[in-house]
Design a protein around this motif. Structure first.
Motif, PDB file in Angstrom:
ATOM      1  N   GLN A 252       0.832  -1.208   0.000  1.00  7.10           N
ATOM      2  CA  GLN A 252       0.000   0.000   0.000  1.00  7.10           C
ATOM      3  C   GLN A 252       0.870   1.263   0.000  1.00  7.10           C
ATOM      4  OE1 GLN A 252      -2.591  -0.319   3.388  1.00  7.10           O
ATOM      5  NE2 GLN A 252      -4.078  -1.599   2.347  1.00  7.10           N
ATOM      6  N   ASP A 255       2.260   1.744  -3.455  1.00  2.61           N
ATOM      7  CA  ASP A 255       1.224   2.236  -4.373  1.00  2.61           C
ATOM      8  C   ASP A 255       0.955   3.728  -4.166  1.00  2.61           C
ATOM      9  OD1 ASP A 255       1.041  -0.319  -5.347  1.00  2.61           O
ATOM     10  OD2 ASP A 255      -0.760  -0.840  -4.192  1.00  2.61           O
ATOM     11  N   LEU A 256       0.957   4.162  -2.911  1.00  2.00           N
ATOM     12  CA  LEU A 256       0.723   5.580  -2.614  1.00  2.00           C
ATOM     13  C   LEU A 256       1.851   6.445  -3.146  1.00  2.00           C
ATOM     14  CD1 LEU A 256      -0.675   5.405   1.047  1.00  2.00           C
ATOM     15  CD2 LEU A 256      -1.899   6.166  -1.004  1.00  2.00           C
ATOM     16  N   GLU A 257       3.085   5.966  -3.018  1.00  2.00           N
ATOM     17  CA  GLU A 257       4.224   6.713  -3.529  1.00  2.00           C
ATOM     18  C   GLU A 257       4.155   6.858  -5.039  1.00  2.00           C
ATOM     19  OE1 GLU A 257       7.755   4.820  -2.229  1.00  2.00           O
ATOM     20  OE2 GLU A 257       7.496   5.360  -0.104  1.00  2.00           O
ATOM     21  N   GLN A 258       3.735   5.805  -5.695  1.00  2.00           N
ATOM     22  CA  GLN A 258       3.656   5.837  -7.153  1.00  2.00           C
ATOM     23  C   GLN A 258       2.560   6.798  -7.613  1.00  2.00           C
ATOM     24  OE1 GLN A 258       3.148   1.738  -8.227  1.00  2.00           O
ATOM     25  NE2 GLN A 258       5.355   1.274  -8.096  1.00  2.00           N
ATOM     26  N   GLU A 259       1.431   6.834  -6.852  1.00  2.00           N
ATOM     27  CA  GLU A 259       0.323   7.726  -7.208  1.00  2.00           C
ATOM     28  C   GLU A 259       0.737   9.193  -7.070  1.00  2.00           C
ATOM     29  OE1 GLU A 259      -2.975   6.722  -4.798  1.00  2.00           O
ATOM     30  OE2 GLU A 259      -3.296   4.758  -5.744  1.00  2.00           O
ATOM     31  N   GLN A 260       1.602   9.464  -6.101  1.00  2.00           N
ATOM     32  CA  GLN A 260       2.042  10.835  -5.868  1.00  2.00           C
ATOM     33  C   GLN A 260       3.107  11.263  -6.871  1.00  2.00           C
ATOM     34  OE1 GLN A 260       3.274  10.796  -1.768  1.00  2.00           O
ATOM     35  NE2 GLN A 260       1.178  10.660  -0.993  1.00  2.00           N
TER      36      GLN A 260
END
Length: 260
Positions: A252, A255-260
């Protein structure tokens, strides 16, 4: 469990402690919470409880004598000297662990609510056993902290809640945050309840809740999770569940790092 609260505003405390769960628990005799008006113990016609601080400065300080007279009256009434707590921003921070400690160690507590610029230190030195703070902030008086302490301690007294699971599975009991909760309907605004909670399989539900508790704590309160004692996990299944939670948490986070 009996708690006596020394306050300038007993009505504000009673308005909370005499209703709902605490009110019913008092009616059934599991706990007793009594408030005492500090002004009733003054020796002047004006019922004054404060005066200017020695050394100068803004505001006023609660005088030692009215507080002492009120405190001594409670002690005399009970025939003992209860553990006395002054609600103060200078005290140790109140946590679930502190609440458990107070409930397990003491049958009686006196909570002292301060006001103005503080309380005469001589009363604290003579009568107070410890100071407790709600956190790194300041309130206008000690009533809200006193209510919080009374609530957190009393809800663990047998009989106040239906059973121990009502508080043992909640946030902070074992350095973990509580898992997400859901109720009807099954779908709301396009968001569905996790299927595992609809399965009726108690083992899978329990495992999901525990895993979500791990993940939520790692995400929101890593400082709290650092205090979690993994050595208490005595079975292979428990350790495997924690490992799965850590892996899902890392995914998770990625995934959050990639979204940012």
């Amino acid at each position: 469990m009996r708690i006596d609260i020394l306050t300038l505003f007993p009505d504000s405390v009673d308005a909370y402690t005499k209703v709902s769960i605490l009110g019913r628990a008092q009616e059934r005799g599991y706990i007793t919470i009594r408030t005492h008006q500090i002004r009733d113990y003054t020796t002047n016609k004006q019922m004054q409880v404060d005066d200017y601080p020695y050394g100068g400065g803004r505001g006023a300080v609660m005088q030692a004598d009215p507080l002492y007279r009120c405190w001594a009256h409670v002690c005399e009434e009970l025939g003992l000297r209860p553990h006395t707590i002054f609600l103060s921003p200078c005290g140790r921070v109140f946590t679930q662990q502190v609440a458990r400690e107070l409930k397990e160690r003491y049958d009686h507590l006196i909570l002292v609510c301060g006001h103005y610029e503080g309380v005469d230190q001589r009363f604290i030195d003579e009568c107070v056993d410890e100071e407790i703070s709600m956190g790194d902030f300041v309130l206008t008086g000690g009533e809200i902290p006193a209510i919080a302490v009374a609530d957190a301690v009393c809800r663990m007294v047998p009989g106040v809640l239906p059973d121990e699971e009502c508080f043992m599975e909640e946030s902070h009991w074992d350095h973990l945050l509580e898992y997400p909760q859901y109720s009807r309907p099954e779908e709301w605004h396009g968001r569905r309840v996790p299927e595992v909670l609809l399965s009726g399989h108690h083992g899978n539900v329990a495992a999901w809740r525990r895993k979500e508790s791990y993940k939520r704590t790692m995400l929101r309160r890593p400082d709290l999770f650092a205090q979690f004692d993994e050595s208490k996990l005595t079975t292979k299944a428990e350790r495997k569940l924690l490992q799965q939670a850590k892996e899902e948490f890392r995914q998770q986070a990625t995934d959050l790092e990639q979204e940012q």
